[in-house]
Design a protein around this motif. Structure first.
Motif, PDB file in Angstrom:
ATOM      1  N   ALA A 145      24.344  22.782   9.691  1.00  0.00           N
ATOM      2  CA  ALA A 145      24.537  24.024  10.670  1.00  0.00           C
ATOM      3  C   ALA A 145      23.966  25.148  10.021  1.00  0.00           C
ATOM      4  O   ALA A 145      23.673  26.151  10.792  1.00  0.00           O
ATOM      5  N   GLU A 146      24.441  25.647   8.673  1.00  0.00           N
ATOM      6  CA  GLU A 146      24.127  26.660   8.107  1.00  0.00           C
ATOM      7  C   GLU A 146      22.470  26.814   8.036  1.00  0.00           C
ATOM      8  O   GLU A 146      22.194  27.909   8.252  1.00  0.00           O
ATOM      9  N   PHE A 147      21.816  25.872   7.853  1.00  0.00           N
ATOM     10  CA  PHE A 147      20.469  26.018   7.970  1.00  0.00           C
ATOM     11  C   PHE A 147      19.991  26.337   9.392  1.00  0.00           C
ATOM     12  O   PHE A 147      19.251  27.032   9.538  1.00  0.00           O
ATOM     13  N   LEU A 148      20.488  25.625  10.413  1.00  0.00           N
ATOM     14  CA  LEU A 148      20.183  25.753  11.908  1.00  0.00           C
ATOM     15  C   LEU A 148      20.407  27.270  12.392  1.00  0.00           C
ATOM     16  O   LEU A 148      19.783  27.785  13.224  1.00  0.00           O
ATOM     17  N   VAL A 149      21.256  28.018  11.826  1.00  0.00           N
ATOM     18  CA  VAL A 149      21.356  29.378  11.881  1.00  0.00           C
ATOM     19  C   VAL A 149      20.305  30.200  11.738  1.00  0.00           C
ATOM     20  O   VAL A 149      19.960  30.958  12.382  1.00  0.00           O
ATOM     21  N   MET A 150      19.777  29.836  10.386  1.00  0.00           N
ATOM     22  CA  MET A 150      18.488  30.488   9.958  1.00  0.00           C
ATOM     23  C   MET A 150      17.262  30.146  11.016  1.00  0.00           C
ATOM     24  O   MET A 150      16.699  30.867  11.388  1.00  0.00           O
ATOM     25  N   VAL A 151      17.333  28.799  11.353  1.00  0.00           N
ATOM     26  CA  VAL A 151      16.214  28.301  12.474  1.00  0.00           C
ATOM     27  C   VAL A 151      16.317  29.207  13.661  1.00  0.00           C
ATOM     28  O   VAL A 151      15.266  29.642  14.103  1.00  0.00           O
ATOM     29  N   ARG A 168      17.583  32.066  14.060  1.00  0.00           N
ATOM     30  CA  ARG A 168      17.315  33.501  13.797  1.00  0.00           C
ATOM     31  C   ARG A 168      15.688  33.813  13.802  1.00  0.00           C
ATOM     32  O   ARG A 168      15.142  34.591  14.115  1.00  0.00           O
ATOM     33  N   VAL A 169      14.938  32.549  13.042  1.00  0.00           N
ATOM     34  CA  VAL A 169      13.634  32.748  13.103  1.00  0.00           C
ATOM     35  C   VAL A 169      13.018  32.580  14.320  1.00  0.00           C
ATOM     36  O   VAL A 169      11.826  33.415  14.855  1.00  0.00           O
ATOM     37  N   LEU A 170      13.523  31.697  15.251  1.00  0.00           N
ATOM     38  CA  LEU A 170      13.109  31.476  16.271  1.00  0.00           C
ATOM     39  C   LEU A 170      13.473  32.698  17.260  1.00  0.00           C
ATOM     40  O   LEU A 170      12.387  33.047  18.309  1.00  0.00           O
ATOM     41  N   GLY A 171      14.149  33.639  17.094  1.00  0.00           N
ATOM     42  CA  GLY A 171      14.456  34.697  17.746  1.00  0.00           C
ATOM     43  C   GLY A 171      13.994  36.035  17.246  1.00  0.00           C
ATOM     44  O   GLY A 171      14.211  37.156  17.451  1.00  0.00           O
ATOM     45  N   ALA A 172      12.897  35.836  16.335  1.00  0.00           N
ATOM     46  CA  ALA A 172      12.598  36.945  15.587  1.00  0.00           C
ATOM     47  C   ALA A 172      11.948  38.060  16.284  1.00  0.00           C
ATOM     48  O   ALA A 172      12.100  39.145  15.934  1.00  0.00           O
ATOM     49  N   SER A 173      11.388  37.605  17.412  1.00  0.00           N
ATOM     50  CA  SER A 173      10.653  38.646  18.249  1.00  0.00           C
ATOM     51  C   SER A 173      11.574  39.556  18.814  1.00  0.00           C
ATOM     52  O   SER A 173      10.971  40.607  19.365  1.00  0.00           O
ATOM     53  N   LYS A 174      12.731  39.085  19.089  1.00  0.00           N
ATOM     54  CA  LYS A 174      13.749  40.029  19.743  1.00  0.00           C
ATOM     55  C   LYS A 174      14.384  40.877  18.610  1.00  0.00           C
ATOM     56  O   LYS A 174      15.091  42.001  19.098  1.00  0.00           O
ATOM     57  N   LEU A 175      14.160  40.986  17.512  1.00  0.00           N
ATOM     58  CA  LEU A 175      14.795  41.979  16.276  1.00  0.00           C
ATOM     59  C   LEU A 175      13.758  43.129  16.366  1.00  0.00           C
ATOM     60  O   LEU A 175      12.585  43.095  16.745  1.00  0.00           O
ATOM     61  N   THR A 176      14.215  44.097  15.945  1.00  0.00           N
ATOM     62  CA  THR A 176      13.646  45.266  15.507  1.00  0.00           C
ATOM     63  C   THR A 176      12.580  45.039  14.425  1.00  0.00           C
ATOM     64  O   THR A 176      12.977  44.030  13.554  1.00  0.00           O
ATOM     65  N   PRO A 177      11.434  45.753  14.046  1.00  0.00           N
ATOM     66  CA  PRO A 177      10.850  45.715  12.948  1.00  0.00           C
ATOM     67  C   PRO A 177      11.777  45.746  11.538  1.00  0.00           C
ATOM     68  O   PRO A 177      11.524  44.786  10.781  1.00  0.00           O
ATOM     69  N   SER A 215      12.537  42.769   9.003  1.00  0.00           N
ATOM     70  CA  SER A 215      12.325  43.100   7.454  1.00  0.00           C
ATOM     71  C   SER A 215      13.460  42.403   6.563  1.00  0.00           C
ATOM     72  O   SER A 215      13.533  41.874   5.534  1.00  0.00           O
ATOM     73  N   GLY A 216      14.552  42.849   7.247  1.00  0.00           N
ATOM     74  CA  GLY A 216      15.806  42.363   6.870  1.00  0.00           C
ATOM     75  C   GLY A 216      15.886  40.849   6.538  1.00  0.00           C
ATOM     76  O   GLY A 216      16.426  40.213   5.565  1.00  0.00           O
ATOM     77  N   LEU A 217      15.200  40.175   7.717  1.00  0.00           N
ATOM     78  CA  LEU A 217      15.363  38.680   7.876  1.00  0.00           C
ATOM     79  C   LEU A 217      14.578  38.112   6.623  1.00  0.00           C
ATOM     80  O   LEU A 217      14.863  37.030   6.032  1.00  0.00           O
ATOM     81  N   ILE A 218      13.438  38.814   6.328  1.00  0.00           N
ATOM     82  CA  ILE A 218      12.561  38.386   5.236  1.00  0.00           C
ATOM     83  C   ILE A 218      13.238  38.252   3.960  1.00  0.00           C
ATOM     84  O   ILE A 218      13.159  37.383   3.172  1.00  0.00           O
ATOM     85  N   ASP A 219      14.068  39.531   3.649  1.00  0.00           N
ATOM     86  CA  ASP A 219      14.609  39.679   2.601  1.00  0.00           C
ATOM     87  C   ASP A 219      15.578  38.518   2.305  1.00  0.00           C
ATOM     88  O   ASP A 219      15.877  38.217   1.160  1.00  0.00           O
ATOM     89  N   GLU A 220      16.560  38.288   3.349  1.00  0.00           N
ATOM     90  CA  GLU A 220      17.471  37.208   3.405  1.00  0.00           C
ATOM     91  C   GLU A 220      16.736  35.915   3.244  1.00  0.00           C
ATOM     92  O   GLU A 220      17.514  35.192   2.326  1.00  0.00           O
ATOM     93  N   MET A 221      15.923  35.607   3.807  1.00  0.00           N
ATOM     94  CA  MET A 221      14.956  34.268   3.750  1.00  0.00           C
ATOM     95  C   MET A 221      14.602  34.214   2.172  1.00  0.00           C
ATOM     96  O   MET A 221      14.672  33.198   1.431  1.00  0.00           O
TER      97      MET A 221
END
Length: 388
Positions: free
Chosen positions: A124-130, A132-141, A145-151
């Motif tokens: 489940a923890e991994f799927l949360v990240m999946v 968020r990556v699937l929804g990356a286009s809806k994030l601001t730049p 960038s923050g998602l990249i740092d988290e990854m």
């Protein structure tokens, strides 16, 4: 204790991330939003019995079930993974709703699962990240960038480094599809360095490839050199190409688009070879006999680099992050890269310009394509390119 989700559920989500359609959708989604707002190696989890497809019902398939059962939430996630959009509009609706639905279900499991070391919790923890990556286009730049740092943080000491590495690769690819080139290069470099340091050879090679993609994306204007072994066992002498305009052509005998390009490249070589135009091929064939059979039937008028039994893991393919074929790099007389992924139509213009000679060819009536060795599998088209 709850049972883990089937590995096929994760594979379906990862295939969605890796699809070209997702990349195109992400880019189009960003464009549409900006106009209106004036936008893995497959995971190898412990397998369980596959949840059968649910009977067709007039219900919202994305609605989170009002349940406190981890098993029911897992079944809901499995059903989400089985949704197959049947058209462009259907796909867009699916991608608008899937990330939030998947993340909500996964986060609910994290609330309910009492053992953070259980398969259900970790999945489940991994799927949360999946999600968020699937929804990356809806994030601001800034959000991406923050998602990249988290990854990047997740890759440090990751137990399931293969799954995390595959997800990191798709995040970097999504950022690139969204047109954020500099941020994508940063992601590829950070992820690549961390993944390449693992002691698992296959995963480490993915890291090297990600570093190579960053290198390739930043090649324009950079000095270039090449080394390696040719099909006949001799070594390429890059110094012999100084002062020439050189095309580096990554190809394979099974790649349909590569074979369609070759006749025009041969025409270019014939027309401008004496003016200083050269080609160096890099074959990503894994089978030496297949390549030699092809070259015996249809010899190339230029050298071909080859490493037996490595295919996509050819050192130069890793160094420059080659993911699809043909991949080309054009180098000017000064030894600097001028173009990456340039096709024959543009080469007709750029080669004489870089050589400083009049154009001798036009794009009319291209010659017939070459063919793969007889008795072998048909060349792959795969939506226009040979893909890993």
């Amino acid at each position: 204790m709850s049972r883990p989700l089937s590995s096929s559920v994760f594979s379906r989500f990862v295939r969605l991330l890796r699809s070209r359609r997702f990349g195109r959708w992400a880019a189009c989604s960003l464009l549409a939003s900006s106009l209106s707002a004036s936008l893995l190696p497959s995971p190898t989890f412990v397998a369980a019995q596959e949840t059968p497809p649910a009977a067709t019902q007039e219900v919202d398939p994305y609605a989170l079930p009002a349940s406190d059962s981890v098993e029911e939430l897992q079944e809901y996630i499995a059903k989400l993974s089985q949704i197959r959009p049947d058209g462009v509009e259907s796909y867009e609706r699916h991608m608008d709703r899937l990330p939030a639905a998947l993340e909500a279900a996964a986060r609910r499991i994290l609330e309910l699962e009492t053992d953070p070391k259980s398969d259900a919790y970790e999945q489940a923890e991994f799927l949360v990240m999946v999600a968020r990556v699937l929804g990356a286009s809806k994030l601001t730049p800034e959000g991406r960038s923050g998602l990249i740092d988290e990854m990047a943080g997740r890759l440090d000491g990751a137990i399931r480094i293969g799954e995390e590495a595959g997800l990191a690769s798709q995040l970097a690819s999504a950022v690139l599809a969204l047109g954020e080139r500099d941020e994508a290069i940063r992601a590829y470099r950070i992820f690549g360095a961390k993944i390449a340091a693992t002691n698992q050879p296959d995963v480490a090679n993915l890291g090297k490839r990600l570093e190579g993609i960053a290198r390739r994306l930043d090649l324009i204007g950079q000095p270039f050199e090449i080394e390696g072994e040719l099909v006949d066992g001799s070594t390429i002498d890059w110094s012999a190409y100084r002062g020439k305009v050189v095309l580096i052509d990554f190809w394979a005998t099974w790649c349909g688009p590569c074979l369609r390009e070759q006749p025009r490249l041969i025409d270019l070589h014939r027309a401008y070879g004496e003016d200083g135009f050269a080609v160096i091929a890099v074959s990503l064939d894994a089978d030496r006999s297949r390549l030699e059979q092809y070259l015996e039937t249809d010899p190339l008028p230029w050298p071909c680099l080859f490493r037996d039994r490595v295919g996509w893991d050819h050192p130069l393919a890793l160094k420059y992050g080659v993911e699809g074929l043909p991949t080309t790099i054009l180098v000017d007389r000064s030894g600097n890269v001028t173009h990456v992924d340039i096709r024959s139509e543009e080469l007709l213009v750029q080669v004489p310009k870089l050589l400083g000679v009049p154009a001798k060819l036009s794009g009319d009536d291209p010659p017939p394509p070459r063919t793969a060795p007889s008795g072998s599998a048909e060349p792959s088209d795969d939506d226009g390119e040979g893909q890993r």
